[in-house]
Design a protein around this motif. Structure first.
Motif, mmCIF file in Angstrom:
data_model
loop_
_atom_site.group_PDB
_atom_site.id
_atom_site.type_symbol
_atom_site.label_atom_id
_atom_site.label_comp_id
_atom_site.label_asym_id
_atom_site.label_seq_id
_atom_site.Cartn_x
_atom_site.Cartn_y
_atom_site.Cartn_z
ATOM 1 N N TYR A 144 1.009 -1.263 -0.161
ATOM 2 C CA TYR A 144 -0.026 -0.054 -0.008
ATOM 3 C C TYR A 144 0.987 1.165 0.037
ATOM 4 N N PRO A 145 0.521 2.131 -0.883
ATOM 5 C CA PRO A 145 1.330 3.490 -0.901
ATOM 6 C C PRO A 145 1.475 4.228 0.464
ATOM 7 N N PRO A 146 2.481 4.708 0.891
ATOM 8 C CA PRO A 146 2.521 5.419 2.153
ATOM 9 C C PRO A 146 2.052 6.967 2.278
ATOM 10 N N ALA A 147 1.886 7.215 3.163
ATOM 11 C CA ALA A 147 0.976 8.631 3.454
ATOM 12 C C ALA A 147 1.959 9.575 3.221
ATOM 13 N N LEU A 148 3.320 9.527 2.954
ATOM 14 C CA LEU A 148 4.209 10.623 2.546
ATOM 15 C C LEU A 148 4.140 11.161 1.057
ATOM 16 N N ASP A 149 4.313 12.597 1.215
ATOM 17 C CA ASP A 149 3.967 13.232 -0.116
ATOM 18 C C ASP A 149 4.834 12.979 -0.952
ATOM 19 N N PRO A 150 4.676 12.385 -2.444
ATOM 20 C CA PRO A 150 5.594 12.035 -3.341
ATOM 21 C C PRO A 150 6.358 13.178 -3.855
ATOM 22 N N THR A 151 5.740 14.348 -3.744
ATOM 23 C CA THR A 151 6.331 15.561 -4.374
ATOM 24 C C THR A 151 7.450 16.139 -3.393
ATOM 25 N N LYS A 152 7.456 15.521 -2.185
ATOM 26 C CA LYS A 152 8.477 16.155 -1.160
ATOM 27 C C LYS A 152 9.416 14.980 -1.122
ATOM 28 N N VAL A 153 9.126 13.553 -1.179
ATOM 29 C CA VAL A 153 9.897 12.596 -0.606
ATOM 30 C C VAL A 153 9.983 11.698 -1.911
ATOM 31 N N ASP A 154 11.332 11.311 -2.044
ATOM 32 C CA ASP A 154 11.462 10.406 -3.145
ATOM 33 C C ASP A 154 11.260 8.759 -2.634
ATOM 34 N N LEU A 155 10.121 8.436 -3.077
ATOM 35 C CA LEU A 155 9.741 7.030 -2.732
ATOM 36 C C LEU A 155 10.426 5.951 -3.089
ATOM 37 N N GLY A 156 11.170 5.866 -4.380
ATOM 38 C CA GLY A 156 11.906 4.861 -4.919
ATOM 39 C C GLY A 156 11.224 4.226 -6.165
ATOM 40 N N ASP A 157 11.663 3.073 -6.676
ATOM 41 C CA ASP A 157 10.942 2.451 -7.876
ATOM 42 C C ASP A 157 9.740 1.965 -7.718
ATOM 43 N N LYS A 158 9.700 1.198 -6.598
ATOM 44 C CA LYS A 158 8.524 -0.128 -6.429
ATOM 45 C C LYS A 158 7.206 0.558 -6.124
ATOM 46 N N ILE A 159 7.236 1.714 -5.241
ATOM 47 C CA ILE A 159 6.142 2.373 -4.654
ATOM 48 C C ILE A 159 5.233 2.912 -5.992
ATOM 49 N N PRO A 160 5.649 3.597 -6.856
ATOM 50 C CA PRO A 160 5.029 4.342 -7.712
ATOM 51 C C PRO A 160 4.316 3.058 -8.649
ATOM 52 N N LYS A 161 4.659 1.869 -8.548
ATOM 53 C CA LYS A 161 3.916 0.933 -9.291
ATOM 54 C C LYS A 161 2.886 0.187 -8.609
ATOM 55 N N LEU A 162 2.570 0.650 -7.085
ATOM 56 C CA LEU A 162 1.543 -0.104 -6.409
ATOM 57 C C LEU A 162 0.269 0.381 -7.095
ATOM 58 N N PRO A 163 -0.877 -0.458 -6.667
ATOM 59 C CA PRO A 163 -2.198 0.043 -7.164
ATOM 60 C C PRO A 163 -2.487 1.127 -6.162
ATOM 61 N N ALA A 164 -3.393 2.323 -6.822
ATOM 62 C CA ALA A 164 -3.876 3.189 -6.027
ATOM 63 C C ALA A 164 -3.024 4.392 -5.754
ATOM 64 N N PHE A 165 -1.594 4.341 -6.336
ATOM 65 C CA PHE A 165 -0.666 5.287 -5.885
ATOM 66 C C PHE A 165 -0.944 6.646 -6.540
ATOM 67 N N ASP A 166 -0.805 7.574 -6.131
ATOM 68 C CA ASP A 166 -1.114 9.183 -6.554
ATOM 69 C C ASP A 166 0.092 9.752 -6.886
ATOM 70 N N PRO A 167 0.703 9.969 -7.628
ATOM 71 C CA PRO A 167 1.857 10.764 -7.696
ATOM 72 C C PRO A 167 1.876 12.259 -7.468
#
Lengths: 380, 288
Positions: free
Chosen positions: A324-347
């Protein structure tokens, strides 16, 4: 003088014949009773000197990630132990918390904003000092605002992850085109009678009933139509499932071809090599999970632990573990390669594409709808 | 203190730990449940203390609860009969076997070493679409497509029989083991066939064990929760599931308390009827 010394002296007096055996046992009994009576209150006194914090979550890989990346470093730094408990579901856990003494349970990995609201309605909220949780600055504001709408003056929880309850289907029997064409209505399609599954959760059932009757899930106008859809779904079901493990087993064993399912669990099935598709229909059920600090907990210790758990490395490890994607803001924190591929992820970090349950609406109807679903589920 | 007075006190002293435990762990919580059953759940979720009969009126008059209670009693009765039919021959065989009785009894107890939930879930691997039975039938060529055997009332009863059969066998065994085998020989010497000897001598003498096993199986089956959850279909619920849902899912502790007390009263009446005609001593013998 400590208690051991006191008991040794008492035994010595018995052996010397200074007191009778009856008196000896009487004194021992009185000491036992006194200890039993004072213990509940002693717990409160001990709380001033915090030696441990209790955390309850979903167990499994999530728990392992928390242990490795947050609990152990936290204990090394503070000397405070983290007692790691698990629960099978939020409802069961709330029942336990309600029956407990204040301070017995401290932090819980709760599901949904409606859980936050339920804890607030049972007067179980605490007041976090955000200055003690600097990592909270990296959390998406959209997730924080949902909690602030319930307790405007303070926060009792830190948002932690999010996901959706969308449609999971076996690609051997149902094509991607068919699921997109039928959407939520595939769960009331006679063609798949006996091969449909469904979560035994009144909220999810009514949410999907709203989608099947083309209504707004957060403002269902025609309740009769919605309940009829729940009944129709019931009549086509093989089984109401009641846990993530059961959901995965039913899909993997091909007992069912289609059901609604939790995005992370379906991703885990895909990772295992099962040809299971996942599709979020329009207005799919979005939700978020939080780390809730329960009233009566040692706040400073809990806030420090939350800060460890919200740390980037911990959040990413837990997110990858539970899919499940974390609550961290992807515009502020680099979440790596795997998380952006998770279902429901909002870039974008705004979560504007997800529809969350309106807690006031759903909790306001909980008493009536949960009881009604109990009846509909049984054929009424 | 006189010897008589001391002797009169002795049983109470010996019973005191057990009575204290029963009082604190059973009677006091039961009192709480009774009090709770007269409270109400407010729309906001919190409980409203007071003395209201609403939960009891709902539990006693609502067709929904009555139907599920009757269905629960029906499932418990069918399970008990199935356990008796399957358990009696097994118990008879163990009681009359020479030399290997102990091994057979150990084998009977073996399932208790595995969690009840695991034992119940094992049926999914046996009866499932890709389970052992369907695979075997397809392999032999009897069927081409798997048959849907799981998730219905029959599989719930099957799971319950699997769980409760050892209780029935043990109770009947204790009863049969206590019957003097010379009685069967005496019946034979008076001209009775083996079947007549069994029907007119052994079976009547073993009935208390059968009844004790029946009571245990019935009460345990009627209070079961997990079997319908694992092996039942959408509509297969028993009364304990309603109690669970009221207390855990709906957070309606007052209604859940009333429902649980109702089940307790119904099963308590059955135990009283049993005690009136057969006495609890036989049950204690079977459990021992």
């Amino acid at each position: 003088m400590d208690d051991t010394k006191r008991y040794e002296r008492l035994r010595e007096r018995l052996q010397n014949g200074d007191i009778s055996r009856r008196k000896f046992f009487g004194l021992l009994g009185a000491a036992g009773a006194a200890y039993g009576l004072q213990t509940p209150f002693a717990k409160q006194a001990f709380a001033a000197d915090v030696t441990q914090v209790r955390f309850d979550g979903w167990g499994g890989v999530v728990s392992e990630a928390f242990r490795k990346y947050a609990f152990d470093p936290y204990t090394a730094k503070t000397g405070i132990k983290v007692i790691d408990g698990t629960f099978p579901g939020g409802d069961e856990y709330l029942a336990q918390v309600r029956a407990s003494q204040p301070g017995e349970y401290n932090i819980a990995h709760l599901s949904g904003v409606f859980d936050y609201a339920r804890y607030a309605s049972f007067d179980l909220t605490s007041e976090l000092n955000l200055a003690n949780i600097p990592n909270m600055a990296n959390v998406m504001p959209a997730l924080m605002n949902a909690f602030k709408s319930i307790t405007p003056d303070s926060l009792s929880a830190a948002p932690y992850d999010y996901g959706t309850t969308g449609l999971a289907y076996n690609r051997k029997y149902i094509s991607d085109d068919e699921i997109k064409e039928k959407g939520a209505k595939i769960l009331i399609d006679e063609k798949y009678k006996g091969k449909i599954g469904g979560w035994a959760d009144w909220r999810t059932r009514l949410w999907y009933a709203a989608l099947q009757t083309s209504q707004d899930p957060n403002d269902i106008k025609d309740m009769d139509a919605a309940w009829d859809a729940v009944r129709k779904n019931r009549d086509l079901l093989l089984k109401y499932w009641s846990s993530g493990a059961e959901l995965m087993s039913l899909l993997a064993e091909e007992e069912i071809y289609v059901t609604e399912g939790w995005s992370g669990r379906i991703y885990a099935l895909q990772e295992q090599g099962h040809d299971i598709g996942y599709y979020d229909p329009p207005n799919s059920f979005g939700w978020q999970e939080c780390l809730f600090v329960i009233k009566g907990s040692p706040m400073a210790a809990c806030e420090e632990l939350l800060n460890f758990m919200l740390d980037k490395d911990t959040s990413i490890a837990v997110a990858e573990g539970q899919s499940y994607p974390p609550a961290l803001d992807p515009t502020k924190v680099d979440l790596g390669d795997k998380i952006p591929k998770l279902p429901a992820f909002d870039p974008t970090g705004t979560l504007s594409g997800l529809t969350f349950a309106n807690p006031a609406y759903w909790n306001g109807n909980e008493a009536a709808w949960s009881e009604e679903f109990g009846r509909v589920q049984r054929g009424y | 203190m006189s010897i008589e007075a001391r002797e009169a006190r002795q049983p109470w002293i010996l019973l005191a730990p057990a009575l204290t435990a029963i009082g604190l762990l059973l009677i006091v919580p039961l009192m709480f449940i009774i009090v709770y059953s007269f409270w109400l759940r407010s729309a906001a979720g919190a409980d409203t203390p007071g003395f209201f009969f609403d939960n009891w009126i709902a539990a006693l008059t609502d067709r929904f609860y009555r139907d599920i209670l009757l269905n629960t009693l029906k499932i418990a009765a069918v399970t008990t009969v199935a356990c008796a039919v399957l358990g009696y021959p097994a118990a008879y065989f163990i009681a009359r076997s020479q030399g290997n009785k102990l091994i057979l009894l150990v084998l009977l107890m073996l399932p208790f070493w595995i969690s009840y939930i695991i034992r119940t879930m094992s049926w999914i691997n046996i009866l499932g679409v890709s389970g052992a039975l369907n695979s075997a039938l397809i392999w032999v060529g009897i069927i081409n497509e798997p048959i849907q055997m799981l998730y219905n009332e029959t599989t719930v009863i099957l799971g319950l029989v699997h769980f409760l059969l050892p209780f029935m066998v043990l109770n009947i065994f204790v009863s049969l083991d206590g019957i003097d085998t010379n009685l069967e020989d005496a019946a034979s010497s008076l001209g009775a066939t083996r079947w007549q000897g069994f029907l007119q001598v052994t079976l009547p003498l073993s009935l208390p064990g059968l009844a004790a096993g029946g009571l245990l199986c019935f009460v345990l089956a009627a209070g079961t929760y997990i079997t319908p959850v694992i092996l039942g279909g959408p509509r297969d619920a028993m009364f304990a599931n309603l109690v669970y849902e009221a207390i855990i899912r709906q957070l309606n502790w007052p209604l859940g308390s009333a429902l649980s007390l109702l089940l307790l009263i119904v099963l308590g009446v059955l135990v009283l009827i049993y005690n009136r005609y057969l006495g609890m001593a036989q049950l204690a013998k079977g459990l021992g």
